[in-house]
Design a protein around this motif. Structure first.
Motif, PDB file in Angstrom:
ATOM      1  N   ALA A  45     -10.602 -29.764  17.944  1.00 21.27           N
ATOM      2  CA  ALA A  45     -10.460 -28.317  18.087  1.00 21.27           C
ATOM      3  C   ALA A  45      -9.010 -27.919  18.351  1.00 21.27           C
ATOM      4  N   ASP A  46      -8.117 -28.482  17.554  1.00 16.84           N
ATOM      5  CA  ASP A  46      -6.679 -28.216  17.627  1.00 16.84           C
ATOM      6  C   ASP A  46      -5.997 -28.733  18.900  1.00 16.84           C
ATOM      7  N   VAL A  47      -6.686 -29.604  19.590  1.00 17.59           N
ATOM      8  CA  VAL A  47      -6.054 -30.311  20.701  1.00 17.59           C
ATOM      9  C   VAL A  47      -5.845 -31.752  20.238  1.00 17.59           C
ATOM     10  N   ILE A  48      -4.607 -32.236  20.328  1.00 19.31           N
ATOM     11  CA  ILE A  48      -4.303 -33.604  19.901  1.00 19.31           C
ATOM     12  C   ILE A  48      -4.522 -34.539  21.092  1.00 19.31           C
ATOM     13  N   ILE A  49      -5.421 -35.502  20.920  1.00 19.06           N
ATOM     14  CA  ILE A  49      -5.755 -36.406  22.023  1.00 19.06           C
ATOM     15  C   ILE A  49      -5.424 -37.843  21.630  1.00 19.06           C
ATOM     16  N   ALA A  79      -4.740 -39.107  26.979  1.00 16.52           N
ATOM     17  CA  ALA A  79      -3.963 -37.921  27.363  1.00 16.52           C
ATOM     18  C   ALA A  79      -3.860 -36.982  26.174  1.00 16.52           C
ATOM     19  N   CYS A  80      -3.564 -35.723  26.457  1.00 13.04           N
ATOM     20  CA  CYS A  80      -3.341 -34.736  25.404  1.00 13.04           C
ATOM     21  C   CYS A  80      -1.874 -34.760  24.998  1.00 13.04           C
ATOM     22  N   VAL A  81      -1.643 -34.573  23.716  1.00 13.17           N
ATOM     23  CA  VAL A  81      -0.275 -34.540  23.197  1.00 13.17           C
ATOM     24  C   VAL A  81       0.058 -33.096  22.833  1.00 13.17           C
TER      25      VAL A  81
END
Ligand SMILES: [Zn+2]
Ligand SMILES: [Zn+2]
Length: 162
Positions: A45-49, A79-81
């Motif tokens: 969902a547009d979060v880079i993990i 972690a999120c990037v």
């Protein structure tokens, strides 16, 4: 070790698996084998993990009985990037990657070393060493407890108590 995450950010792909090995025996002498890093970077969902597992065999010395042993240490990390931070206080929870090249080699090594146990035991129920004679109580028993009070002294102490 750098990974280009442009395709993930552009949503051309949703998952990017990776695997590599790195040798850190010169900076961390307990590490006895190449460090294996495996994991994936995904767009959720547009979060880079970024999630990965870092593992290697290590040569350790038991904190209780001083025996040398080898064990695989495995450290998970996630972690999120993000490309920037809105709030500087969040620094610890995110990885900042301003370009499309994410450096994960150094990150994996530092997360691996930070994830080491503070105590190293050859086994959960290691009996350790006898405080008096130094015998390894995992391998032998000793009579120190029984002999630590000389029967003659015991009688004397009873007399003194009266
Ligand atoms: Zn031990
Ligand atoms: Zn003993």
């Amino acid at each position: 070790m750098q990974i280009n995450i442009k395709q993930l950010r552009d949503r051309d792909i949703s998952v990017l698996p990776f695997e590599f090995v790195t040798d850190i025996s010169d900076i961390e002498p307990t590490v006895a084998s190449p460090v294996k890093v495996s994991g994936e970077i995904r767009n959720q969902a547009d979060v880079i993990i970024l999630s990965m597992t870092i593992e290697a065999e290590r040569n350790l010395v038991c904190d209780r009985c001083a025996k040398e042993f080898s064990r695989v240490t495995s450290v998970p990390f996630e972690a999120c990037v993000v490309d920037h931070l809105d709030n500087e206080d969040d620094e610890d929870d995110f990885i900042i990657c301003e370009t499309d090249l994410l450096e994960i080699g150094e990150l994996a090594v530092s997360m691996f070393i930070l994830g080491f146990d503070s105590k190293n035991l050859c086994s959960e129920d290691c009996k350790g060493l006898c405080q008096i004679c130094g015998a390894n109580l995992n391998e032998q028993t000793c009579d120190c407890k029984e002999e630590s009070i000389d029967p003659r002294l015991q009688i004397l102490s009873q007399l003194l108590d009266d």
